[in-house]
Scaffold this motif. Structure first.
Motif, PDB file in Angstrom:
ATOM      1  N   ASP A  20      44.325  32.100  42.725  1.00 52.57           N
ATOM      2  CA  ASP A  20      43.247  31.917  42.011  1.00 52.57           C
ATOM      3  C   ASP A  20      41.765  32.911  42.189  1.00 52.57           C
ATOM      4  N   HIS A  21      41.035  31.792  41.275  1.00 54.78           N
ATOM      5  CA  HIS A  21      39.552  33.280  40.759  1.00 54.78           C
ATOM      6  C   HIS A  21      39.378  33.345  42.249  1.00 54.78           C
ATOM      7  N   GLY A  22      38.531  32.482  43.294  1.00 51.43           N
ATOM      8  CA  GLY A  22      38.359  32.460  44.171  1.00 51.43           C
ATOM      9  C   GLY A  22      38.555  33.047  45.473  1.00 51.43           C
ATOM     10  N   ARG A  23      40.479  33.173  44.979  1.00 52.54           N
ATOM     11  CA  ARG A  23      41.253  34.258  45.783  1.00 52.54           C
ATOM     12  C   ARG A  23      40.503  36.109  46.047  1.00 52.54           C
ATOM     13  N   LEU A  24      40.670  35.701  44.156  1.00 51.07           N
ATOM     14  CA  LEU A  24      40.629  36.874  44.028  1.00 51.07           C
ATOM     15  C   LEU A  24      39.357  38.101  43.722  1.00 51.07           C
ATOM     16  N   ALA A  25      37.865  37.166  44.027  1.00 50.16           N
ATOM     17  CA  ALA A  25      36.799  37.292  44.233  1.00 50.16           C
ATOM     18  C   ALA A  25      36.965  37.629  45.892  1.00 50.16           C
ATOM     19  N   ARG A  26      37.411  36.871  46.691  1.00 48.53           N
ATOM     20  CA  ARG A  26      37.583  37.340  47.812  1.00 48.53           C
ATOM     21  C   ARG A  26      37.836  38.832  48.255  1.00 48.53           C
ATOM     22  N   GLU A  46      41.716  43.061  38.789  1.00 49.31           N
ATOM     23  CA  GLU A  46      40.633  42.698  38.143  1.00 49.31           C
ATOM     24  C   GLU A  46      41.278  42.455  36.704  1.00 49.31           C
ATOM     25  N   SER A  47      42.725  43.161  36.138  1.00 48.83           N
ATOM     26  CA  SER A  47      43.431  43.257  35.314  1.00 48.83           C
ATOM     27  C   SER A  47      44.395  42.278  35.329  1.00 48.83           C
ATOM     28  N   TYR A  48      44.774  41.379  36.389  1.00 49.67           N
ATOM     29  CA  TYR A  48      45.600  40.735  36.861  1.00 49.67           C
ATOM     30  C   TYR A  48      44.526  39.316  36.832  1.00 49.67           C
ATOM     31  N   ARG A  49      43.253  39.731  36.926  1.00 48.87           N
ATOM     32  CA  ARG A  49      42.337  37.903  37.595  1.00 48.87           C
ATOM     33  C   ARG A  49      42.685  37.746  35.533  1.00 48.87           C
ATOM     34  N   GLU A  50      42.692  38.614  34.456  1.00 50.86           N
ATOM     35  CA  GLU A  50      41.960  38.905  33.002  1.00 50.86           C
ATOM     36  C   GLU A  50      42.735  37.539  33.064  1.00 50.86           C
ATOM     37  N   THR A  51      44.518  37.548  33.410  1.00 47.70           N
ATOM     38  CA  THR A  51      44.890  36.833  33.190  1.00 47.70           C
ATOM     39  C   THR A  51      45.588  34.878  33.440  1.00 47.70           C
ATOM     40  N   VAL A  52      43.818  34.801  34.244  1.00 47.93           N
ATOM     41  CA  VAL A  52      44.053  33.590  35.481  1.00 47.93           C
ATOM     42  C   VAL A  52      43.091  33.063  34.342  1.00 47.93           C
ATOM     43  N   GLU A  53      43.788  31.722  34.153  1.00 52.26           N
ATOM     44  CA  GLU A  53      43.203  30.258  33.156  1.00 52.26           C
ATOM     45  C   GLU A  53      41.642  29.928  34.294  1.00 52.26           C
ATOM     46  N   GLY A  54      40.678  29.534  33.145  1.00 55.32           N
ATOM     47  CA  GLY A  54      40.037  29.403  34.516  1.00 55.32           C
ATOM     48  C   GLY A  54      38.932  30.211  34.253  1.00 55.32           C
ATOM     49  N   VAL A  55      37.939  29.180  35.071  1.00 55.84           N
ATOM     50  CA  VAL A  55      36.286  30.657  35.357  1.00 55.84           C
ATOM     51  C   VAL A  55      35.813  31.254  34.134  1.00 55.84           C
TER      52      VAL A  55
END
Length: 91
Positions: free
Chosen positions: A47-53, A82-91
């Motif tokens: 999720d976004h939190g894990r990716l931020a960490r 960051e490229s992967y994170r752009e595909t994660v829904e939410g936030v």
């Protein structure tokens, strides 16, 4: 399902670990690479939190290394995350 951006990030961190001359940093880079490799093939993505960490950890590692090759590979890994994170829904 393989998350290619996370697999690429893992590969970049492996290369950074090889370039690192500090054994402690080398180990931290390998550990982060292993985490990303596991996330790349897990049943569900991070999720976004894990990716931020992860992004924060990569920033710390980039600040700690002195080798240009290692720093460049860490930057590439961060870009892949960051490229992967752009595909994660939410936030």
């Amino acid at each position: 399902m393989v998350r290619e951006d996370l697999r690429a990030a893992s590969d970049h961190l492996r290369a950074a670990a090889v370039a690192a001359t500090d054994p402690s940093l080398e180990e931290r880079l390998y550990d982060q690479s292993d985490q990303l490799a596991e996330l790349a093939t897990a049943d569900s993505g991070p999720d976004h939190g894990r990716l931020a960490r992860i992004t924060h950890a990569l920033d710390e590692l980039a600040d700690a290394v002195d080798e240009d090759d290692a720093e460049s590979n860490i930057a590439d890994a961060r870009n892949s995350v960051e490229s992967y994170r752009e595909t994660v829904e939410g936030v």
